[in-house]
Enzyme design. Sequence first.
Site, PDB file in Angstrom:
ATOM      1  N   TYR A   1       0.858  -1.182   0.000  1.00 15.44           N
ATOM      2  CA  TYR A   1       0.000   0.000   0.000  1.00 15.44           C
ATOM      3  C   TYR A   1       0.893   1.231   0.000  1.00 15.44           C
ATOM      4  CZ  TYR A   1      -3.434   3.456   1.696  1.00 15.44           C
ATOM      5  OH  TYR A   1      -4.250   4.551   1.840  1.00 15.44           O
TER       6      TYR A   1
ATOM      7  N   ASP B   1       9.241   2.695  -0.314  1.00 11.99           N
ATOM      8  CA  ASP B   1       8.203   3.311   0.506  1.00 11.99           C
ATOM      9  C   ASP B   1       8.447   2.882   1.944  1.00 11.99           C
ATOM     10  OD1 ASP B   1       6.038   4.151   1.914  1.00 11.99           O
ATOM     11  OD2 ASP B   1       4.541   3.500   0.444  1.00 11.99           O
TER      12      ASP B   1
ATOM     13  N   LYS C   1       4.523   8.627   8.978  1.00 10.23           N
ATOM     14  CA  LYS C   1       4.277   7.997  10.285  1.00 10.23           C
ATOM     15  C   LYS C   1       5.269   8.450  11.371  1.00 10.23           C
ATOM     16  CE  LYS C   1       1.154   4.663   8.450  1.00 10.23           C
ATOM     17  NZ  LYS C   1       1.093   3.941   7.206  1.00 10.23           N
TER      18      LYS C   1
HETATM   19  C1  LIG Z   1       0.452   4.447   5.874  1.00  8.19           C
HETATM   20  C2  LIG Z   1       1.171   4.213   4.614  1.00  8.19           C
HETATM   21  C3  LIG Z   1       1.045   5.088   3.522  1.00  8.19           C
HETATM   22  C4  LIG Z   1       0.042   6.212   3.496  1.00  8.19           C
HETATM   23  O1  LIG Z   1       0.302   7.166   4.469  1.00  8.19           O
HETATM   24  P1  LIG Z   1      -0.906   8.153   4.917  1.00  8.19           P
HETATM   25  O2  LIG Z   1      -0.224   9.102   5.848  1.00  8.19           O
HETATM   26  O3  LIG Z   1      -1.923   7.269   5.570  1.00  8.19           O
HETATM   27  O4  LIG Z   1      -1.426   8.800   3.697  1.00  8.19           O
HETATM   28  C5  LIG Z   1       1.843   4.881   2.419  1.00  8.19           C
HETATM   29  N1  LIG Z   1       2.721   3.875   2.383  1.00  8.19           N
HETATM   30  C6  LIG Z   1       2.859   3.002   3.399  1.00  8.19           C
HETATM   31  C7  LIG Z   1       3.871   1.909   3.310  1.00  8.19           C
HETATM   32  C8  LIG Z   1       2.079   3.132   4.548  1.00  8.19           C
HETATM   33  O5  LIG Z   1       2.189   2.246   5.520  1.00  8.19           O
END
Ligand SMILES: *Cc1c(COP(=O)(O)O)cnc(C)c1O
Length: 434
Positions: free
Chosen positions: A146, A241, A274
């Site tokens: 994601y 990511d 995060k």
């Molecule tokens: C949480 C997450 C996102 C999206 O971040 P948001 O702040 O919720 O938009 C993108 N990539 C990864 C790997 C994530 O865990």
Amino acid sequence: MTQNIDNNISLFERAKRVIPGGVNSPVRAFKAVGGTPRFIKRAHGAYFWDANDQRYIDYIGSWGPMILGHGHPAVVKAVQDAVLEGFSFGAPTEREVELAEEILRLVPSMDMVRLVSSGTEAAMSAIRLARGATGRSKLIKFEGCYHGHADALLVKAGSGLATFGNATSAGVPPEVVQHTLVLEYNNLQQLEEAFALHGRELACLMIEPIAGNMNFVRASVPFIKRCRELCTQYGALLVFDEVMTGFRVALGGAQSVYARDIPGFEPDMTVMGKVIGGGMPLAAFGAKRAVMELMAPQGPVYQAGTLSGNPVATACGLATLREIQKPGFYEDLSRKTRALSQGLTAAAAAAGVPFSADSEGGMFGFFLFDALPQNYARVMTTDSARFNKVFHGLLDRGVYIAPALYEAGFVSAAHTDDDIAGTVAVAAEVFKSL
Ligand SMILES: *Cc1c(COP(=O)(O)O)cnc(C)c1O
């Protein structure tokens, strides 16, 4: 619960009248596991309390950011001080520069970063930059990873490698996802084939190196090594990511974990979020200088944000990053997280429940299988009724894990050895009841 009125239920009813599904982010709704979402009133350290004043040990930590636990005094102080100086100026501040410097010092694969407000924004902007930098349109992502909810990333695999993905959300036109190729995670053969077919048209390959959005699945070292080699060979950017794994699995992120096995390993671009905001809306993406200088106002790739680099959020992030650099921080966090995953594994074995678990730093996952899965398709063969029993069994006993079987869990510095032991004891009861 001693109350006659369940405040969670009445709040959920009220919420559903004014907010779609009663929540502002879908997984909070407990749709996968059934039952009523807990409405949280307050949190402290490793715990939070719901609308009935029921206490839970929190293994979600706001889905990753709360690595210090809730209400860490140094972070609270930094935020209070920042608030008094002003909420938002729409003009540059020294604190943004300080946070950027701090991030770059800790994650040396990047020379420059741009700060934004969410992981979605960071991933979306990283892709625009990769396309701008290469002059190419296509990208690879992996099933089960994601990267936020930007249109081009809400895609599942098409019918074959020659065909591109299908949108996973209504409202995403097929033309928008036609450049996104979705491959199976950890599948080297598909990776080779995809590059052989489309390598020269690829702007980037984006991957969660330790995937936390299909529970907890590591990309194998040979897989990451091959991603690196193919991106280099074909001139595509390797985008890590690390929104979840950044400052979570190690101080240097997942890229530092892979660099232990692949000497000199670096991604071309990193997306973070995060933990870097410590619970405030803050995210970032960064790369080498030549790539980042393509961003507006210096270069032709446009990107902007009214609240980007917000002074309160950057204060929260900076204070958080300072705490996690203290000696022994990750050793202690890793030890506790490992103790949890090993304790759960032993409790499941004692109850004769098929089980496997894994962790890295303060991030963990467990599966109701004997062996750890390697990809999304395998994760999704989990007996969901059984997972739901585990989830509600834990929840009823005051342990709050993610309300879906495809989400990772998080331990914070505030979790004590007693919290871990207590969680394992509760899990042992739940496993026996299955
Ligand atoms: C949480 C997450 C996102 C999206 O971040 P948001 O702040 O919720 O938009 C993108 N990539 C990864 C790997 C994530 O865990």
